[in-house]
Design a protein around this motif. Structure first.
Motif, PDB file in Angstrom:
ATOM      1  N   HIS A  65      -3.113   3.281  -2.140  1.00  0.00           N
ATOM      2  CA  HIS A  65      -1.829   2.773  -1.659  1.00  0.00           C
ATOM      3  C   HIS A  65      -1.838   2.442  -0.174  1.00  0.00           C
ATOM      4  O   HIS A  65      -0.961   2.859   0.590  1.00  0.00           O
ATOM      5  N   LEU A  66      -2.869   1.718   0.224  1.00  0.00           N
ATOM      6  CA  LEU A  66      -2.847   1.190   1.596  1.00  0.00           C
ATOM      7  C   LEU A  66      -2.006  -0.098   1.583  1.00  0.00           C
ATOM      8  O   LEU A  66      -1.891  -0.751   0.548  1.00  0.00           O
ATOM      9  N   LEU A  67      -1.465  -0.442   2.735  1.00  0.00           N
ATOM     10  CA  LEU A  67      -0.660  -1.681   2.804  1.00  0.00           C
ATOM     11  C   LEU A  67      -1.600  -2.868   3.049  1.00  0.00           C
ATOM     12  O   LEU A  67      -2.332  -2.894   4.037  1.00  0.00           O
ATOM     13  N   ASP A  68      -1.580  -3.808   2.117  1.00  0.00           N
ATOM     14  CA  ASP A  68      -2.582  -4.891   2.107  1.00  0.00           C
ATOM     15  C   ASP A  68      -2.551  -5.758   3.353  1.00  0.00           C
ATOM     16  O   ASP A  68      -3.583  -6.272   3.784  1.00  0.00           O
ATOM     17  N   ASP A  69      -1.364  -5.956   3.891  1.00  0.00           N
ATOM     18  CA  ASP A  69      -1.240  -6.898   5.015  1.00  0.00           C
ATOM     19  C   ASP A  69      -1.511  -6.246   6.365  1.00  0.00           C
ATOM     20  O   ASP A  69      -1.414  -6.912   7.399  1.00  0.00           O
ATOM     21  N   LEU A  70      -1.795  -4.939   6.352  1.00  0.00           N
ATOM     22  CA  LEU A  70      -2.042  -4.245   7.625  1.00  0.00           C
ATOM     23  C   LEU A  70      -3.514  -3.881   7.736  1.00  0.00           C
ATOM     24  O   LEU A  70      -4.180  -3.597   6.727  1.00  0.00           O
ATOM     25  N   ILE A 114       1.151   3.640  10.695  1.00  0.00           N
ATOM     26  CA  ILE A 114       2.439   3.590   9.979  1.00  0.00           C
ATOM     27  C   ILE A 114       3.170   4.960   9.949  1.00  0.00           C
ATOM     28  O   ILE A 114       4.336   5.037  10.334  1.00  0.00           O
ATOM     29  N   ARG A 138      -4.980   8.642   6.932  1.00  0.00           N
ATOM     30  CA  ARG A 138      -3.558   8.344   7.112  1.00  0.00           C
ATOM     31  C   ARG A 138      -2.702   9.583   6.791  1.00  0.00           C
ATOM     32  O   ARG A 138      -1.699   9.860   7.455  1.00  0.00           O
TER      33      ARG A 138
END
Lengths: 220, 796
Positions: free
Chosen positions: A93-98, A106, A154
């Motif tokens: 569940h990493l944020l794809d656009d970051l 985050i 994270r």
């Protein structure tokens, strides 16, 4: 650190209440590494969600770090979560656009920490996890193991007292899984309590103690 | 191809909700366009339904120095043009009018026209009985003959052979020589025709309408050049004034030229609404395309080319737009009928609005354009992001892919910008209409009844008889119960134009190139200004003695007359007289407030009022101010007339308020229509924004859940979503405002009393649309705050 007394969770169906957890009584000490096991649908993830203070609809008593969670309003439960808990997911569940660095930033950004301080924390973490060279890459440019490494980093970035890991190696091959478990072991040795959910007996053995769930009941 | 079609049909049937919404949205957009285009087609594209209508030309004169675009045609000009022109096969002219027609039992007012003998040939009319006029009958002193319209012939004589029989018009006896068919092209609603019989030396009287039929092969440009030459020679011979020039126009320009801007605005607004509808369909397809990413990926993995995937998407889009086109055509047909019914008798009866091949082609082009517009973003996005080896990735992404997000954002921004433009156009028109409703007409229209009386020259030949009749009639009306006051005028507000020129004492000398504005002349009875509620600014109004003594003729002028000819001078006591005549001077005894004679949205010109006794006309409009509803006075008026002169018909009955309302009725209609389009645009755009935002937020559920799981508060997640919406809304509204600023000056002539960049309208619409658009974003944002992170992440 955690005391659960007669904790129960149910959902209402047309046929009546359906219990997901029944009479859970559990004590988890500071710095403990606990493994939760059980077949699919046993209630492992539900229990983890309650322990992580994400789920508020349950009955019973729940003490966390000497605070009676069952008496706290939702807002204060969220504050406790923010201050003391990190979460690692099976699917990263990493944020794809970051980028990697932005993903690490985050959780800090939600904790009112000033930007220079956040940058220092992220830089330190990237260094500790050996990911400095990858800090500007996007998740899609990393392998599964590397992505989970970022996810663990994270979870740690806000220096939690407790890490909850929901099948953290489920999407990784054996070598990558071992690498993550060794990392957990090291973190635990440094004082972070860890509660993991796993199906894998080998990874379960990394824990100090194993509890097993079946149909919502904790096996004795 | 057939397989693709079958698959597309199956896809649409599988998603009835999507199909129904998309088809309905498109149908509404297409229906609006069909209505707008049908008007454009009938007014400007389709030849008028007259014989060889493309060779017919409107003949008129123009006088820029008199501030008149059309002066009407003088017989002198017409006669010279007809004699000397080589480009025209024939030319005809006519003057509309009305007659008192005496039948065995009563007298009725019928519409008539005085026409030149060649008019039937110009318009291609063949009498159904008898003949049209001969050149001999169309000369001064020619035989008194009449040609009846088929309707009057059927009504009065039941279609019997009446050639050679007599008819009494205005108490003169005419011989019936023919009957014209029902369809008399431009001269519709005319009951009968008599010869014009004008003197060819008749000068300075521009009262005729004219039409010419070009010879085969002759062009309008050649005809214009030829008549300019002919007219120049008339001026050189000092037969014609040097202020007027021939004005030749295609019939469509003459009849519907003033409506062109309204139709253009209406059509462009309808097209913009359709673009929004197309944009919504594109957004729906794009959103659905994502759900089908895996399907497209599998197709590509199995060897499909980009073209075949594009074709599949294209066929689906065309199917949706085709269904929208069919439903839209039905709705458009129905809407057009409803609108034509609402317009009633305001359009010429000979104008047809049937669906022809042009309308069919227009619908086809719309369907194709909307189909392409709907399909392109999905094709671009599908081919740009899906690769055969990437079947997993699309399912695992936490957000909408960047190209697809950009495409959706562009659609939202474009929809908003277009909505701003259409809404501002509508807002300005509504503001202009409200301004007109509130504007001061220069008189008090409430409780005033108007009716016309025309005294036949035979019975009321002398000025004294006419003065006596009207004086007695008005006196009797004033004594009727419920009547507060009564008077009469030659042309009430919103009535006829009677332009003339005066020699004006002490006016600034005029150089040859200076404008020489025409002056509106009205003849009024004493008490007219008081009955109408027209404010007296200086001096006095008319008395019964005015005009009776030739040595002291009186005149009342309006404010504009004073401003135009005696700026900064005292008007009272100054004198004017008809230009170029030996008539005596008239002394200004009063100055009155301007009235909106030509309509609330038309500029007023300098005007004068002459006392009736000074120029006793046969036809006058009687104005009666009542204490209550004015229509209740009418039966008593009719009874009065039956006693005094049973042969006098009352006609042109209306209240002043009705005339005023009717005069702005068309503006009310098109303001309302464009308002409806703006409302539709607003609804569609909001629906589009809501749909796109719900979709984008739905796709971001996982990302938002992660953020919540990592410590974000629901409020911050909601704000994150709302901020994204706010950016798009601000961009869309900003672009829309800029576009509106650039385009609204084009409709300036429709905006009366309001600037084309009216800050109030621009500001209010920007705030309103921004707020509504944000509301459309707020619902998905609110939903985002309700995401349960663990549940959302587990679903993945």
């Amino acid at each position: 650190m955690i005391q659960l007394r007669n904790l129960e969770k149910h959902i209402d169906t047309k046929a009546g209440p359906l219990y997901l957890l029944r009479q859970i009584n559990l004590d988890i000490g500071d710095g403990e590494f606990l493994t939760i096991m059980g077949p699919s649908g046993a209630g492992k993830s539900t229990l983890l969600s309650i322990l992580g203070l994400y789920d508020h609809a349950w009955d019973g008593e729940f003490h966390f770090l000497d605070q009676a969670v069952h008496k706290l309003p939702v807002k204060q439960r969220a504050a406790l979560n923010k201050r003391h808990i990190g979460f690692v997911f099976q699917q990263f569940h990493l944020l794809d656009d970051l980028t990697v660095a932005e993903n690490l930033d985050i959780p800090l950004s939600y904790r009112d920490i000033k930007k220079p301080e956040r940058q220092a924390i992220v830089a330190d973490l990237l260094d500790r996890f050996g990911m400095v060279a990858k800090k500007d890459l996007f998740p899609s440019q990393l392998s599964g193991g590397q992505q989970q490494l970022v996810a663990v980093a994270r979870a740690l970035v806000a220096k939690p007292a407790l890490i909850l890991a929901d099948e953290p190696t489920g999407n990784l091959h054996t070598d990558q899984g071992r690498e993550i478990m060794e990392l957990f072991k090291k973190l635990n040795a440094q004082g972070t309590a860890i509660i993991q959910v796993t199906h894998n007996e080998a990874w379960a053995a990394y824990g100090h103690r194993i509890i097993r769930l079946r149909d919502g009941w904790m096996e004795k | 191809m057939l397989n693709d079609l079958r698959f597309a049909v199956r896809q649409l049937l599988k998603n009835p909700g999507f199909t129904a919404v998309a088809v309905l949205v498109l149908a509404l957009g297409i229906a609006g366009n069909i209505v707008a285009f049908s008007f454009y087609n009938s007014f400007f594209l389709r030849p008028f339904p007259f014989r060889e209508a493309d060779r017919l030309v409107d003949l008129d004169e123009t006088a820029p120095r008199w501030n008149l675009e059309y002066t009407g045609l003088s017989y002198l000009s017409f006669d010279a043009w007809r004699r000397e022109s080589r480009c025209f096969q024939s030319m005809g002219a006519w003057a509309g009018g009305a007659y008192n027609l005496a039948t065995r039992s009563s007298v009725e007012r019928v519409s008539g026209a005085r026409v030149t003998h060649d008019l039937a040939a110009v318009l291609g009319l063949q009498p159904v009985l008898g003949r049209f006029f001969t050149p001999e009958e169309d000369r001064p002193g020619g035989a008194k003959v009449v040609v009846l319209g088929q309707r009057l012939w059927q009504r009065l004589f039941g279609g019997a052979d009446i050639l050679g029989q007599s008819l009494r018009l205005d108490q003169d006896v005419y011989t019936i020589v023919g009957v014209l068919p029902k369809d008399t092209s431009m001269l519709e609603n005319t009951d009968l025709w008599v010869p014009l019989a004008e003197n060819s030396n008749s000068q300075d009287n521009w009262y005729l309408s004219g039409a010419g039929r070009l010879k085969p092969g002759a062009t309008l440009a050649q005809a214009r050049e030829e008549l300019r030459r002919v007219h120049r020679s008339l001026i050189d011979q000092r037969k014609a004034t040097e202020n007027t020039f021939p004005r030749l126009s295609p019939l469509s320009e003459r009849y519907f030229g003033p409506a062109r801007l309204v139709i253009d605005v209406f059509l462009s607004a309808a097209l913009l609404v359709l673009v929004i509808a197309g944009g919504n369909v594109a957004a729906l397809m794009l959103a659905r395309g994502l759900a089908r990413s895996r399907e497209f990926g599998v197709r590509l993995a199995l060897g499909a080319t980009g073209w075949s995937v594009a074709r599949l998407i294209g066929i689906e889009a065309l199917l949706v737009s085709g269904l929208g086109g069919v439903l839209g055509a039905c709705l458009g047909f129905w809407g057009l009928r409803a609108l034509l019914a609402a317009l009633g008798g305001m359009l010429p009866g000979w104008l047809h609005f049937d669906f022809d091949w042009r309308v069919g082609l227009f619908i086809l082009l719309l369907v194709l354009a909307v189909g392409c517009l709907g399909a392109l973003p999905t094709i671009r996005s599908a081919l740009g992001t899906i690769r055969p080896g990437a079947l997993q990735s699309s399912a695992q992404q936490s957000t909408v892919s960047i190209p697809r997000r950009r495409a959706l954002n562009a659609l939202v921004v474009a929809e908003l910008a277009i909505t701003v433009v259409v809404t501002i156009q509508a807002g300005l028109l509504v503001q202009a209409f409200r301004w007109l409703q509130r504007a001061d007409p220069g008189y008090r229209p409430a409780n005033v009844l108007l009716y016309e009386l025309a005294l036949p020259a035979g019975k009321y030949g002398s000025p004294e008889a006419r003065v006596a009749f009207f004086r007695n009639h008005l006196e009797a009306v004033r004594h009727l119960p419920g009547v507060m006051d009564a008077s009469a005028v030659s042309a009430p507000p919103l009535g006829e134009h009677w332009g003339t020129f005066f020699d004006i004492e002490h006016a600034a000398p005029r150089r040859p190139q200076d404008p020489d504005p025409v002056v509106l002349q009205r003849i009024a009875f004493p008490g007219y200004f008081e009955t109408m509620g027209i404010r007296l600014l200086k001096g006095r109004t008319f008395t019964e003695r005015d005009g009776l003594n030739e040595g002291a003729l009186a005149v009342v002028v309006n404010e504009l007359f004073v401003q135009q000819f005696w700026p900064n001078q005292e008007a009272l006591g100054k004198r004017i007289r008809s230009r170029g005549s030996n008539r005596p001077w008239m002394t200004v005894v009063g100055v009155v407030h301007d009235v909106k004679h030509y309509g609330m949205d038309r500029p007023m010109i300098p005007g004068v009022y002459l006392p009736y006794a000074q120029m006793p006309l046969g036809q006058m409009s009687v104005v009666v101010r009542a204490a209550g509803p004015p229509a209740t006075i009418l039966p008593a008026v009719r009874a009065l007339l039956r006693q005094t002169d049973p042969e006098l018909p009352v006609f042109g009955v209306a209240t002043l308020q009705e005339r005023l309302t009717r005069s702005i009725w068309l503006r009310r209609l098109y303001s309302a229509l464009i308002g409806i389009l703006a409302g539709a645009a607003l609804l569609m755009a909001m629906g589009g924004i809501f749909g796109v935002f719900s979709y984008v937020v739905g796709r971001r559920n996982r990302e938002l859940a992660i953020r919540l799981a990592l410590g974000a508060s629901p409020k911050s997640v909601g704000w994150l979503v709302l901020r994204q919406g706010l950016r798009l809304v601000l961009t869309g509204v900003g672009i829309g405002l800029a576009l509106a600023l650039a385009t609204t000056p084009l409709m300036r002539s429709l905006l009366f009393g309001v600037s084309s960049s009216d800050p109030l309208t621009f500001g209010a619409i920007a705030v309103l649309l921004g707020a509504v658009a944000l509301l459309a974003c707020w619902v998905p944002a609110w939903r985002a705050t309700r995401i349960h992170p663990m549940e959302a992440l587990r679903c993945e």
